[in-house]
Design an enzyme around this catalytic site. Structure first.
Site, PDB file in Angstrom:
ATOM      1  CG  ASP A  24      -0.234  -0.029   2.561  1.00 22.30           C
ATOM      2  OD1 ASP A  24       0.937  -0.486   2.625  1.00 22.30           O
ATOM      3  OD2 ASP A  24      -0.824   0.421   3.562  1.00 22.30           O
ATOM      4  CG  HIS A  32       6.861  -0.216  10.062  1.00 22.07           C
ATOM      5  ND1 HIS A  32       6.824  -0.646  11.367  1.00 22.07           N
ATOM      6  CD2 HIS A  32       6.529   1.102  10.096  1.00 22.07           C
ATOM      7  CE1 HIS A  32       6.484   0.357  12.156  1.00 22.07           C
ATOM      8  NE2 HIS A  32       6.306   1.428  11.414  1.00 22.07           N
TER       9      HIS A  32
HETATM   10  C1  BDR Z   1       2.611  -0.554   8.605  1.00 20.74           C
HETATM   11  O1  BDR Z   1       1.538   0.359   8.361  1.00 20.74           O
HETATM   12  C2  BDR Z   1       1.839   1.173   7.271  1.00 20.74           C
HETATM   13  O2  BDR Z   1       1.670   2.507   7.620  1.00 20.74           O
HETATM   14  C3  BDR Z   1       3.272   0.934   6.905  1.00 20.74           C
HETATM   15  O3  BDR Z   1       3.483   1.026   5.529  1.00 20.74           O
HETATM   16  C4  BDR Z   1       3.553  -0.436   7.436  1.00 20.74           C
HETATM   17  O4  BDR Z   1       3.239  -1.426   6.476  1.00 20.74           O
HETATM   18  C5  BDR Z   1       3.239  -0.235   9.950  1.00 20.74           C
HETATM   19  O5  BDR Z   1       2.304  -0.361  10.979  1.00 20.74           O
HETATM   20 CA    CA Z   2       2.841  -0.817   4.126  1.00 18.02          CA
END
Ligand code: BDR
Ligand code: CA
Length: 321
Positions: free
Chosen positions: A9, A242
């Site tokens: 995303d 992340h």
């Molecule tokens: C996840 O949430 C999204 O905002 C980031 O891309 C990551 O995949 C972290 O909590």
């Molecule tokens: Ca993400």
């Protein structure tokens, strides 16, 4: 070569993860599937097209879900404060991107790719789990044919980042995540337990830009809004990596500690989206919702410096870590 479908995303940290998969010499990116999350599906898909165009990524893009697996759920929760209104740090992504999209839905694309090469395709999912749940619903047989599913999501022994209980990718579609975790396929989950420890400072990002190619200038530009968010709202210097953690895990699993056991997701109520594992080792719980559910792998700790070294090797030099 590891064949990978990247379900994403984009998203600032998604962008770094995409570039990592693209540049890793031992990874073949066979497709990118988009999902709503950091922004609405039109924007995350446009961002994927933009990044493909800018970085010369040839893998097909299939547009995915724009709303949660359970239609009754309110899906319109995005993350403009973290990723910008456009999902890419408000850098001014053009409204119309002339880059092709696959005709299939993300779920159908996943099914077709997995069936075309049974046992060889790994899915790395770093957004809501909606596309994966839809693929399983349409064709449950793919579970036996996927090599592995590697997920960024959840918070097991730590707080969430949307609520004290839940992490964003799971909180945005808990029913989908539960479907994915209880399916009979091999799932490895990298949640906030490891990703919050894996950070790149602004100085380290600047050093990468200096040492690397033009791709890194764009990555750095689009990351500044996200870096500001973590500095001002969370009190951290730098980017929390992340989604890159899930990608580094593919070839460097030794950098992570893993605990096995079935995983379920709380769907509804105060702890909506909380991920809970019943560890294989230790106390036994008889007659619970975890009974008969396949054991999955949850990462509990990380050698973060090793992950950063891997990212630098791949992004700056295009070599395997
Ligand atoms: C996840 O949430 C999204 O905002 C980031 O891309 C990551 O995949 C972290 O909590
Ligand atoms: Ca993400």
């Amino acid at each position: 070569m590891q064949k990978v479908i990247f379900d994403t995303d984009p998203g600032v940290d998604d962008a770094m993860a995409l570039l990592y998969l693209h540049r890793h010499p031992d990874i073949e990116l066979v497709g990118v599937t988009t999902v709503f999350g950091n922004a609405a599906i039109e924007l995350t898909t446009r961002n994927a097209q933009f990044l493909h165009q800018e970085w010369g990524i040839a893998a097909p893009i299939a547009k995915g879900a724009g709303a949660a697996f359970d239609e009754a759920r309110d899906s319109a929760h995005y993350a403009p404060a973290v990723h910008g209104e456009d999902g890419l740090g408000n850098i001014g992504v053009p409204l119309d991107i002339d880059h092709p999209l696959d005709e299939r839905s993300a779920a159908q694309f996943i099914i077709d790719m997995v069936r075309a090469d049974p046992g060889n395709v790994t899915i790395v999912a770093v957004g809501r789990m909606t596309n994966l749940a839809l693929a399983l619903k349409a064709d449950p047989g793919i579970a036996a044919l996927v090599k592995e599913v590697v997920i960024m999501g959840g918070a097991f022994d730590v707080n969430g980042n949307v609520t004290p209980a839940a992490e964003a990718n799971i909180h945005g579609d808990p029913e989908a995540a539960d479907v994915v975790f209880i399916a009979p396929w091999k799932v490895t989950i990298l949640g906030l337990d490891v990703t919050m420890k894996t950070r790149m400072s602004s100085d380290e990002m600047a050093a990468m830009v200096k040492a690397g190619g033009p791709e890194l200038k764009l990555l750095s530009d689009l990351s500044q809004f996200y870096i500001d968010f973590y500095r001002q709202r969370v009190g951290l210097d730098g980017m929390v990596l992340h989604d890159s953690c899930a990608c580094v895990y593919l070839t460097e699993p030794h950098l992570f500690d893993v605990r096995t056991g079935p995983v379920r997701v709380v769907c509804g109520g105060l702890a909506d989206g909380k991920t809970i594992q019943a560890p294989d080792q230790g106390r036994k719980f008889i007659g619970s919702a975890w009974d008969g559910v396949p054991s999955q792998s949850v990462c509990t700790d990380v050698r973060a410096e090793g992950v950063l070294d891997a990212i630098r090797a791949v992004l700056v030099e295009g070599r395997a870590p």
